[in-house]
Write a protein that holds these residues in place. Structure first.
Motif, PDB file in Angstrom:
ATOM      1  N   SER A 139       6.030   9.262  -0.086  1.00 20.74           N
ATOM      2  CA  SER A 139       5.343  10.474  -0.552  1.00 20.74           C
ATOM      3  C   SER A 139       5.169  10.519  -2.058  1.00 20.74           C
ATOM      4  O   SER A 139       4.524  11.432  -2.576  1.00 20.74           O
ATOM      5  CB  SER A 139       6.126  11.715  -0.097  1.00 20.74           C
ATOM      6  N   PHE A 140       5.756   9.544  -2.773  1.00 13.62           N
ATOM      7  CA  PHE A 140       5.725   9.599  -4.237  1.00 13.62           C
ATOM      8  C   PHE A 140       4.800   8.532  -4.796  1.00 13.62           C
ATOM      9  O   PHE A 140       5.019   7.334  -4.608  1.00 13.62           O
ATOM     10  CB  PHE A 140       7.131   9.388  -4.807  1.00 13.62           C
ATOM     11  N   LEU A 141       3.760   8.959  -5.477  1.00  8.79           N
ATOM     12  CA  LEU A 141       2.851   8.054  -6.182  1.00  8.79           C
ATOM     13  C   LEU A 141       2.237   8.780  -7.365  1.00  8.79           C
ATOM     14  O   LEU A 141       1.644   9.850  -7.205  1.00  8.79           O
ATOM     15  CB  LEU A 141       1.737   7.555  -5.260  1.00  8.79           C
ATOM     16  N   VAL A 142       2.412   8.211  -8.547  1.00  7.51           N
ATOM     17  CA  VAL A 142       1.660   8.656  -9.716  1.00  7.51           C
ATOM     18  C   VAL A 142       0.657   7.548 -10.014  1.00  7.51           C
ATOM     19  O   VAL A 142       1.043   6.433 -10.377  1.00  7.51           O
ATOM     20  CB  VAL A 142       2.573   8.913 -10.930  1.00  7.51           C
ATOM     21  N   ASP A 143      -0.617   7.851  -9.834  1.00  6.57           N
ATOM     22  CA  ASP A 143      -1.684   6.860  -9.967  1.00  6.57           C
ATOM     23  C   ASP A 143      -2.334   6.986 -11.338  1.00  6.57           C
ATOM     24  O   ASP A 143      -3.142   7.887 -11.566  1.00  6.57           O
ATOM     25  CB  ASP A 143      -2.705   7.062  -8.851  1.00  6.57           C
ATOM     26  N   PHE A 144      -1.975   6.088 -12.248  1.00  6.63           N
ATOM     27  CA  PHE A 144      -2.548   6.129 -13.591  1.00  6.63           C
ATOM     28  C   PHE A 144      -3.945   5.508 -13.638  1.00  6.63           C
ATOM     29  O   PHE A 144      -4.546   5.416 -14.706  1.00  6.63           O
ATOM     30  CB  PHE A 144      -1.606   5.429 -14.576  1.00  6.63           C
ATOM     31  N   GLY A 145      -4.451   5.113 -12.482  1.00  6.81           N
ATOM     32  CA  GLY A 145      -5.844   4.707 -12.390  1.00  6.81           C
ATOM     33  C   GLY A 145      -6.803   5.879 -12.351  1.00  6.81           C
ATOM     34  O   GLY A 145      -8.022   5.704 -12.451  1.00  6.81           O
ATOM     35  N   GLN A 146      -6.256   7.084 -12.219  1.00  9.26           N
ATOM     36  CA  GLN A 146      -7.076   8.293 -12.110  1.00  9.26           C
ATOM     37  C   GLN A 146      -7.054   9.138 -13.377  1.00  9.26           C
ATOM     38  O   GLN A 146      -7.396  10.333 -13.331  1.00  9.26           O
ATOM     39  CB  GLN A 146      -6.571   9.125 -10.927  1.00  9.26           C
ATOM     40  N   GLU A 147      -6.694   8.536 -14.497  1.00  9.47           N
ATOM     41  CA  GLU A 147      -6.632   9.288 -15.747  1.00  9.47           C
ATOM     42  C   GLU A 147      -8.028   9.715 -16.215  1.00  9.47           C
ATOM     43  O   GLU A 147      -9.004   8.991 -15.994  1.00  9.47           O
ATOM     44  CB  GLU A 147      -5.945   8.465 -16.823  1.00  9.47           C
ATOM     45  N   PRO A 148      -8.136  10.870 -16.877  1.00  9.09           N
ATOM     46  CA  PRO A 148      -9.453  11.368 -17.332  1.00  9.09           C
ATOM     47  C   PRO A 148     -10.215  10.394 -18.221  1.00  9.09           C
ATOM     48  O   PRO A 148     -11.445  10.327 -18.159  1.00  9.09           O
ATOM     49  CB  PRO A 148      -9.089  12.653 -18.093  1.00  9.09           C
ATOM     50  N   PHE A 184       0.850  -1.189   0.000  1.00 12.70           N
ATOM     51  CA  PHE A 184       0.000   0.000   0.000  1.00 12.70           C
ATOM     52  C   PHE A 184       0.885   1.237   0.000  1.00 12.70           C
ATOM     53  O   PHE A 184       1.931   1.273   0.660  1.00 12.70           O
ATOM     54  CB  PHE A 184      -0.897   0.033   1.237  1.00 12.70           C
ATOM     55  N   ILE A 185       0.447   2.262  -0.711  1.00 13.16           N
ATOM     56  CA  ILE A 185       1.125   3.548  -0.672  1.00 13.16           C
ATOM     57  C   ILE A 185       0.087   4.660  -0.802  1.00 13.16           C
ATOM     58  O   ILE A 185      -0.786   4.597  -1.680  1.00 13.16           O
ATOM     59  CB  ILE A 185       2.216   3.656  -1.771  1.00 13.16           C
ATOM     60  N   LYS A 186       0.145   5.592   0.103  1.00 12.18           N
ATOM     61  CA  LYS A 186      -0.822   6.701   0.157  1.00 12.18           C
ATOM     62  C   LYS A 186      -2.254   6.178   0.121  1.00 12.18           C
ATOM     63  O   LYS A 186      -3.135   6.734  -0.542  1.00 12.18           O
ATOM     64  CB  LYS A 186      -0.561   7.694  -0.980  1.00 12.18           C
ATOM     65  N   GLY A 187      -2.480   5.071   0.837  1.00  9.08           N
ATOM     66  CA  GLY A 187      -3.812   4.495   0.953  1.00  9.08           C
ATOM     67  C   GLY A 187      -4.251   3.639  -0.205  1.00  9.08           C
ATOM     68  O   GLY A 187      -5.357   3.082  -0.171  1.00  9.08           O
ATOM     69  N   LYS A 188      -3.420   3.480  -1.233  1.00  7.64           N
ATOM     70  CA  LYS A 188      -3.797   2.692  -2.415  1.00  7.64           C
ATOM     71  C   LYS A 188      -3.071   1.348  -2.394  1.00  7.64           C
ATOM     72  O   LYS A 188      -1.850   1.298  -2.216  1.00  7.64           O
ATOM     73  CB  LYS A 188      -3.437   3.444  -3.695  1.00  7.64           C
ATOM     74  N   LYS A 189      -3.811   0.270  -2.594  1.00 10.16           N
ATOM     75  CA  LYS A 189      -3.197  -1.036  -2.765  1.00 10.16           C
ATOM     76  C   LYS A 189      -2.718  -1.154  -4.206  1.00 10.16           C
ATOM     77  O   LYS A 189      -3.490  -0.983  -5.145  1.00 10.16           O
ATOM     78  CB  LYS A 189      -4.188  -2.155  -2.453  1.00 10.16           C
ATOM     79  N   VAL A 190      -1.445  -1.443  -4.371  1.00  9.46           N
ATOM     80  CA  VAL A 190      -0.843  -1.503  -5.705  1.00  9.46           C
ATOM     81  C   VAL A 190      -1.119  -2.862  -6.330  1.00  9.46           C
ATOM     82  O   VAL A 190      -0.801  -3.910  -5.753  1.00  9.46           O
ATOM     83  CB  VAL A 190       0.666  -1.239  -5.634  1.00  9.46           C
TER      84      VAL A 190
END
Length: 485
Positions: A454-463, A390-396
């Protein structure tokens, strides 16, 4: 530890900067002093996700002082659907350092499935790239009798060379496309002669030793539908390192690294005088050192083996680590690789290239985490199954795949998508949730890896919905795209 001799010499000869010497850096040591990473380019894929959207090139802000840190700040969609963007390269790199007329201002984006090649302008506005040219697949088919382009490297001549997996029909064929470095028109095939390897994938060249070595993944028309274990005994996956004479462009030697090894990423040491390097074998989960012999030909020896794990609830009773990406730090001190299925990233001290020493390891997902569908019955390395990551509350979802190291060697970036058809098969939640980009802090003194929380780029949140992020590339070049000659 003593620095390799080429670094000592480089330190004496390259104490300043040269503002008019061409793209890249004079030496790997100079590159390590280069500008800190502020943005990176990441191909993002929608093929096999169920979303009829074109793949796109993401620009990601990685400057911790920026208000847009860890955010996608620009998206360049391709004009077609279903390309499967994969790896990328440059119009020019450090191999052209001596030519002040050259600029690193175009990113080359081959499409693994459609066989198109996109040329992207990253020079006019680096934070907002724009499409410059499209090389159509039909032209590649007709002019080169090749398809499924993969690795792109610039050459010291200013030309661009791209390896392929097969022919236009999807049969295996290890050839190379040559593009003009100014017009990006197809010049034809790089290779000459009738002798051609049965498969292709990645490559690296070293003119000082008159050599190019390429690798083999598998037959494209088989890979396109996912991984079938029955293909392993049918010769549909690669097992050779293929050696080419650089000056004559002819295929001269095959080095067998084992049945169904599937050697993928190949890296020479960065010193242009070095006559050795490493290759990661995916299915066999081993690292082989290749080297030039006293007789002048080339050989390979296995120096790392990741043990398979006895499992239940998976495709096979033995789960390999599945080494999918490797890289070498610019000072030739550390080797890094990712085990996509086991879920760990490893750092090895390669001061002795014949006896790499494990000095860093971290788990960031994978198929063997506790509470999942897979039970590990016997494990030669671990006492227990790793916890879910988990990172920043997201399970990878998924496992660590593509990796890229900062120029100074202190930050390792990681994405989790391998190839959309295999993502969908091995990690269906990855396709549903989208991939991520992570950052690891690297101990460059004693070795060691730690996730930056502190580093996460979440590509699950793309428009346009979750997507699959793949290779990572710096605007100024990096340790997997620059070759010193």
């Amino acid at each position: 530890l003593l620095l390799p001799s080429f670094l000592f010499v480089s330190a004496l000869l390259n104490t300043g900067t040269c503002g008019a010497c061409g793209p890249g850096f004079a030496s790997p040591l100079d590159a390590m002093k280069g500008k800190s990473d502020e943005i990176v380019y990441v191909p993002c894929i929608y093929r096999n996700t169920g979303r009829k959207k074109p793949d796109f090139l993401a620009t990601v802000d990685v400057n911790p002082k920026s208000p847009h840190y860890c955010q996608v700040i620009h998206r360049l969609p391709m004009p077609n659907v279903g390309d499967e963007l994969h790896h990328s390269g440059w119009n020019t790199c450090s191999s052209c350092f001596g030519d002040a007329s050259k600029k690193r201002n175009r990113l080359i984006l081959p499409s693994l499935i459609s066989s198109r090649i996109y040329v992207v302008d990253v020079g006019t506005e680096p934070r907002a790239p724009r499409l410059f040219k499209v090389v159509n697949s039909e032209d590649i088919f007709w002019k080169c009798n090749l398809g499924y382009p993969h690795t792109s490297h610039c050459l010291g001549s200013g030309e661009i060379m791209i390896s392929t997996l097969g022919d236009p029909a999807g049969n295996g064929k290890g050839g190379f496309i040559l593009l003009d470095g100014e017009t990006f028109e197809i010049k034809g095939n790089w290779e000459k002669g009738d002798k051609i390897p049965p498969m292709g994938y990645d490559f690296w060249y070293q003119p000082r030793h008159n050599v190019l070595i390429s690798t083999e993944w598998g037959i494209p028309k088989c890979l396109g539908y996912g991984f079938d274990p029955n293909d392993l005994k049918k010769g549909r996956y690669g097992r050779r390192l293929n050696v080419w004479d650089w000056s004559t462009r002819t295929y001269v030697q095959a080095i067998d690294v084992g049945e169904d090894a599937a050697p993928l990423e190949i890296r020479f040491l960065h010193s242009p005088t070095a006559a050795e390097g490493f290759v990661g074998c995916t299915i066999s989960s081993s690292i082989h050192r290749f080297y030039k012999t006293e007789q002048g030909d080339w050989a390979a020896e296995k120096v790392i083996q990741v043990p398979s794990k006895k499992v239940e609830g998976w495709l096979l009773p033995d789960m390999p680590g599945f080494i999918t990406d490797i890289l070498i730090s610019l000072d030739d001190r550390f080797l890094y690789f990712s085990n996509w299925l086991h879920g760990d990233i490893r750092q090895y001290d390669i001061s002795n290239t014949r006896q790499p020493k494990l000095v860093g390891q971290v788990f960031v997902g994978g198929s063997i985490t506790k509470g999942g569908p897979v039970t590990v019955c016997r494990d030669e390395e671990l006492q227990r199954q790793p916890d879910p990551f988990f990172i920043k509350g997201k399970k990878v979802s998924g496992g660590p795949q593509m990796i890229q190291l900062s120029l100074d060697g202190k930050r390792l970036y990681v994405t989790t998508s391998l190839y959309s058809a295999w993502d969908r098969q091995f990690y269906p939640d990855l396709v549903k949730d989208g991939s991520v980009m992570l950052q690891l802090a690297v101990d460059t003194e004693r070795g060691g890896l730690v996730v930056n929380p502190s580093f996460l780029v979440d590509f699950g949140q793309e428009p346009d919905g979750p997507c699959l992020a793949h290779e990572i590339r710096y605007p100024g070049g990096d340790c997997t795209s620059d070759i010193w000659v």
